[in-house]
Each structure stands twice: as structure tokens, then as C-alpha cells.
Design a protein around this motif. Structure first.
Motif, mmCIF file in Angstrom:
data_model
loop_
_atom_site.group_PDB
_atom_site.id
_atom_site.type_symbol
_atom_site.label_atom_id
_atom_site.label_comp_id
_atom_site.label_asym_id
_atom_site.label_seq_id
_atom_site.Cartn_x
_atom_site.Cartn_y
_atom_site.Cartn_z
ATOM 1 N N PHE A 280 0.818 -1.210 0.000
ATOM 2 C CA PHE A 280 0.000 0.000 0.000
ATOM 3 C C PHE A 280 0.855 1.264 0.000
ATOM 4 N N LEU A 281 1.872 1.307 0.852
ATOM 5 C CA LEU A 281 2.726 2.494 0.893
ATOM 6 C C LEU A 281 3.451 2.710 -0.431
ATOM 7 N N ASP A 282 3.910 1.613 -1.026
ATOM 8 C CA ASP A 282 4.645 1.709 -2.288
ATOM 9 C C ASP A 282 3.755 2.223 -3.418
ATOM 10 N N ARG A 283 2.523 1.766 -3.471
ATOM 11 C CA ARG A 283 1.636 2.119 -4.589
ATOM 12 C C ARG A 283 0.733 3.311 -4.298
ATOM 13 N N LEU A 284 0.328 3.485 -3.030
ATOM 14 C CA LEU A 284 -0.689 4.486 -2.697
ATOM 15 C C LEU A 284 -0.143 5.711 -1.983
ATOM 16 N N GLY A 285 1.012 5.573 -1.323
ATOM 17 C CA GLY A 285 1.534 6.677 -0.532
ATOM 18 C C GLY A 285 0.972 6.669 0.881
ATOM 19 N N ALA B 247 -8.168 -0.453 -7.599
ATOM 20 C CA ALA B 247 -6.878 -1.068 -7.284
ATOM 21 C C ALA B 247 -5.994 -1.155 -8.520
ATOM 22 N N ALA B 248 -6.602 -1.427 -9.681
ATOM 23 C CA ALA B 248 -5.827 -1.471 -10.924
ATOM 24 C C ALA B 248 -5.307 -0.081 -11.271
ATOM 25 N N ALA B 249 -6.141 0.936 -11.114
ATOM 26 C CA ALA B 249 -5.724 2.309 -11.417
ATOM 27 C C ALA B 249 -4.577 2.748 -10.508
ATOM 28 N N ALA B 250 -4.555 2.228 -9.273
ATOM 29 C CA ALA B 250 -3.521 2.599 -8.310
ATOM 30 C C ALA B 250 -2.281 1.718 -8.401
ATOM 31 N N GLY B 251 -2.332 0.641 -9.191
ATOM 32 C CA GLY B 251 -1.197 -0.254 -9.315
ATOM 33 C C GLY B 251 -1.144 -1.324 -8.245
ATOM 34 N N ILE B 252 -2.218 -1.490 -7.468
ATOM 35 C CA ILE B 252 -2.274 -2.561 -6.465
ATOM 36 C C ILE B 252 -2.413 -3.918 -7.155
ATOM 37 N N VAL B 253 -3.175 -3.950 -8.252
ATOM 38 C CA VAL B 253 -3.311 -5.157 -9.053
ATOM 39 C C VAL B 253 -2.891 -4.857 -10.484
ATOM 40 N N SER B 254 -2.676 -5.906 -11.257
ATOM 41 C CA SER B 254 -2.186 -5.731 -12.627
ATOM 42 C C SER B 254 -3.249 -5.141 -13.541
ATOM 43 N N ARG B 255 -4.422 -5.794 -13.567
ATOM 44 C CA ARG B 255 -5.513 -5.332 -14.407
ATOM 45 C C ARG B 255 -6.841 -5.758 -13.800
ATOM 46 N N ALA B 256 -7.888 -5.005 -14.097
ATOM 47 C CA ALA B 256 -9.237 -5.346 -13.656
ATOM 48 C C ALA B 256 -10.131 -5.480 -14.882
ATOM 49 N N VAL B 257 -10.972 -6.500 -14.869
ATOM 50 C CA VAL B 257 -11.890 -6.740 -15.977
ATOM 51 C C VAL B 257 -13.279 -7.022 -15.384
ATOM 52 N N PRO B 258 -14.334 -6.902 -16.177
ATOM 53 C CA PRO B 258 -15.663 -7.234 -15.661
ATOM 54 C C PRO B 258 -15.690 -8.627 -15.053
ATOM 55 N N ALA B 259 -16.369 -8.758 -13.928
ATOM 56 C CA ALA B 259 -16.368 -10.018 -13.180
ATOM 57 C C ALA B 259 -16.773 -11.206 -14.037
ATOM 58 N N ALA B 260 -17.754 -11.013 -14.900
ATOM 59 C CA ALA B 260 -18.246 -12.116 -15.735
ATOM 60 C C ALA B 260 -17.219 -12.575 -16.755
ATOM 61 N N GLU B 261 -16.216 -11.742 -17.019
ATOM 62 C CA GLU B 261 -15.208 -12.058 -18.035
ATOM 63 C C GLU B 261 -13.879 -12.504 -17.432
ATOM 64 N N LEU B 262 -13.783 -12.497 -16.096
ATOM 65 C CA LEU B 262 -12.488 -12.716 -15.452
ATOM 66 C C LEU B 262 -11.885 -14.072 -15.792
ATOM 67 N N SER B 263 -12.628 -15.146 -15.644
ATOM 68 C CA SER B 263 -12.078 -16.491 -15.886
ATOM 69 C C SER B 263 -11.592 -16.642 -17.320
ATOM 70 N N GLU B 264 -12.396 -16.187 -18.271
ATOM 71 C CA GLU B 264 -12.003 -16.288 -19.681
ATOM 72 C C GLU B 264 -10.765 -15.449 -19.971
ATOM 73 N N PHE B 265 -10.720 -14.262 -19.374
ATOM 74 C CA PHE B 265 -9.563 -13.377 -19.549
ATOM 75 C C PHE B 265 -8.286 -14.044 -19.028
ATOM 76 N N VAL B 266 -8.369 -14.614 -17.824
ATOM 77 C CA VAL B 266 -7.202 -15.256 -17.221
ATOM 78 C C VAL B 266 -6.752 -16.460 -18.039
ATOM 79 N N GLU B 267 -7.689 -17.257 -18.521
ATOM 80 C CA GLU B 267 -7.331 -18.429 -19.321
ATOM 81 C C GLU B 267 -6.568 -18.024 -20.582
ATOM 82 N N ALA B 268 -6.975 -16.921 -21.190
ATOM 83 C CA ALA B 268 -6.275 -16.441 -22.390
ATOM 84 C C ALA B 268 -4.844 -16.035 -22.056
ATOM 85 N N LYS B 269 -4.653 -15.404 -20.906
ATOM 86 C CA LYS B 269 -3.307 -14.995 -20.502
ATOM 87 C C LYS B 269 -2.446 -16.204 -20.145
#
Length: 258
Positions: A147-152, A171-193
Motif C-alpha cells: 500500500f505504501l509503495d503504490r498508494l503513498g 486497485a488497478a488504477a492505483a497499481g495494487i493489481v495488474s488489471r481489472a476486468v468485468p467479473a463475468a469475463e475474469l475467468s475467460e480473460f485469465v485463461e487467455a493470458k
């Protein structure tokens, strides 16, 4: 009660936090099971080229299971320093990319497990923050550092004192996570990666992981970074993947990294 399951899908290892009724809360036994699973994955490298960590149900993990903790006899220091920290370090030390797939809440210990990964893909409505004010406890599991590293300072204190949560999108905008996608698309998105990662240059990924972790931990001067990059690039040049990648580019075809 949460069960830790390890599933192998050819070159993809999947570590599953399976306890939807407890919101995938984790106790000491769960952490020891995660450590054992990570050891198995390490032994399976190079046939395993990526690890996915995910939770069953609506959340990733609500954190430590405190439903039966006796506050008079509980040793919080031992739990974190001797049980959790080794798990965090073992995940981080794997020489393969580790992805955390986060839906719903990732709080406390749950956030710590996700933060040990190299990449966090989150649902846009996931929840990240500090729920500890409600139980009179400290933020833990490495979250102060992240949190301190990404948020100050001010945003970190805001989350700690108010107990408010960030969404996955925030969290994605702040750099806490890599990327955020719509919840319904998350599994498909991750499988592609995952499919893209397992077809990539494993040796280069291993070198990148070690180097990026070193930069994040040590924050060396630019001159040191340039020198180390040159050394690592020459190491990469000597690998079959490097040769295949260059030849594929020159021949205008897709590389086959074996």
C-alpha cells in the motif's frame, strides 16, 4: 473450513482455495498445505510453466480464519512470522510466473497470498483494503509495504483508519493489481493470458522474475540496472528460446518456445 487443492492442467498448475462457506478463510493448516503444494509445483518445473492461484465461490479469500482463535493464547507473531511468511516467500521464489485470479474480497491474509503472485488479475468489483480496524488489529501479510509503495502515506492511512475498500478497478488504477476486468469475463480473460504465458520463453521469464524482484526489493541506481540488464541479456542470448525468437522474427513466423 477451507480445503487447499492442487490441480495440474498440463503446463498449468492450479492452486485452489476451496471453502466457499468460510469465504476461503485460511488457518495455519491451510498455510502449511499451500506450502506443500508450492513445493510440489517447484519439483514439477519445467513441465509446469505457470501457476494460477484462485478461490472457489464469490471471493478470493476473506483472510485468516479467526472463528476458533483464542485471543488469550493465540501467538500472532508466530502465525505470521513462522507460518505465513515462509509461504509468501516460497510462492515468490518459484521461477515461473504466478498469477492470482481475484474475485470478490482479498483481505488480510488473502491479500497477502495474492500479493505474493507476480500478476494479479481482478474483477472490477473485487474488494481490497484493511478490515482490521473492526477487530482492533494491525494491517499485516505484507500489505503495509504494498500500500505504501503504490498508494503513498495518506491513502494508506485512509484505508487503515476508515476500513474502506478499493474496488478492483480502483486497485488497478492505483497499481495494487495488474488489471481489472468485468467479473463475468475474469475467468475467460485469465485463461487467455495463461495460454499465452505457457507458450512463451520460460528461461527468459525466470530471469525476468528474479531481476524485477531484485529491482523492487533493492531499488538500485540506474547505472547498476543498465549494467545488470546487459549481463542478463547476454545470458538470455545463449538460450535456445532466444535463438528461436530471433529466427522466427527474421522468418516472419510465430516462435515455438520449447
Amino acid at each position: 473450513m477451507t480445503e487447499i487443492r492442487l490441480k495440474n492442467r498440463e503446463q498449468i498448475a492450479e492452486l485452489i482455495l476451496d471453502g466457499p462457506e468460510s469465504r476461503n478463510a485460511l488457518d495455519a493448516d491451510n498455510l502449511r498445505d499451500i506450502a506443500a503444494a508450492v513445493n510440489k509445483i517447484a519439483e514439477a518445473i519445467p513441465s509446469v510453466r505457470v501457476l494460477l492461484i484462485r478461490g472457489e465461490g464469490k471471493v478470493f479469500s476473506s483472510g485468516r480464519d479467526i472463528s476458533e482463535v483464542d485471543v488469550e493464547t493465540d501467538d500472532a507473531h508466530a502465525f505470521l512470522a513462522e507460518t505465513f511468511a515462509p509461504v509468501f516467500h516460497s510462492i515468490r521464489a518459484l521461477p515461473i510466473p504466478v498469477i492470482a485470479q481475484v474475485q470478490g474480497a482479498a483481505l488480510g491474509l488473502g491479500f497477502g497470498i495474492a500479493a505474493a503472485a507476480d500478476i494479479i488479475f481482478a474483477a472490477d468489483d473485487a474488494k481490497f483494503g484493511s478490515p482490521f480496524a473492526a477487530i482492533g488489529a494491525m494491517l499485516d501479510s505484507g500489505a503495509h509495504h504494498v500500500f505504501l509503495d503504490r498508494l503513498g502515506y495518506h491513502r494508506t492511512m485512509d484505508l487503515i483508519v476508515t476500513g474502506d475498500f478499493m474496488t478492483g478497478a480502483e486497485a488497478a488504477a492505483a497499481g495494487i493489481v495488474s488489471r481489472a476486468v468485468p467479473a463475468a469475463e475474469l475467468s475467460e480473460f485469465v485463461e487467455a493470458k495463461l495460454a499465452r504465458i505457457v507458450s512463451g520463453p520460460a528461461e527468459a521469464f525466470a530471469m525476468e522474475k528474479g531481476f524485477v524482484q531484485k529491482l523492487a526489493d533493492d531499488r538500485p541506481a540506474l547505472a547498476e540496472v543498465l549494467a545488470e540488464e546487459a549481463t542478463l541479456q547476454e545470458s538470455a542470448r545463449r538460450t535456445p528460446d532466444y535463438a528461436e525468437g530471433f529466427r522466427a522474427f527474421q522468418e516472419r513466423r510465430k516462435p515455438n518456445f520449447e
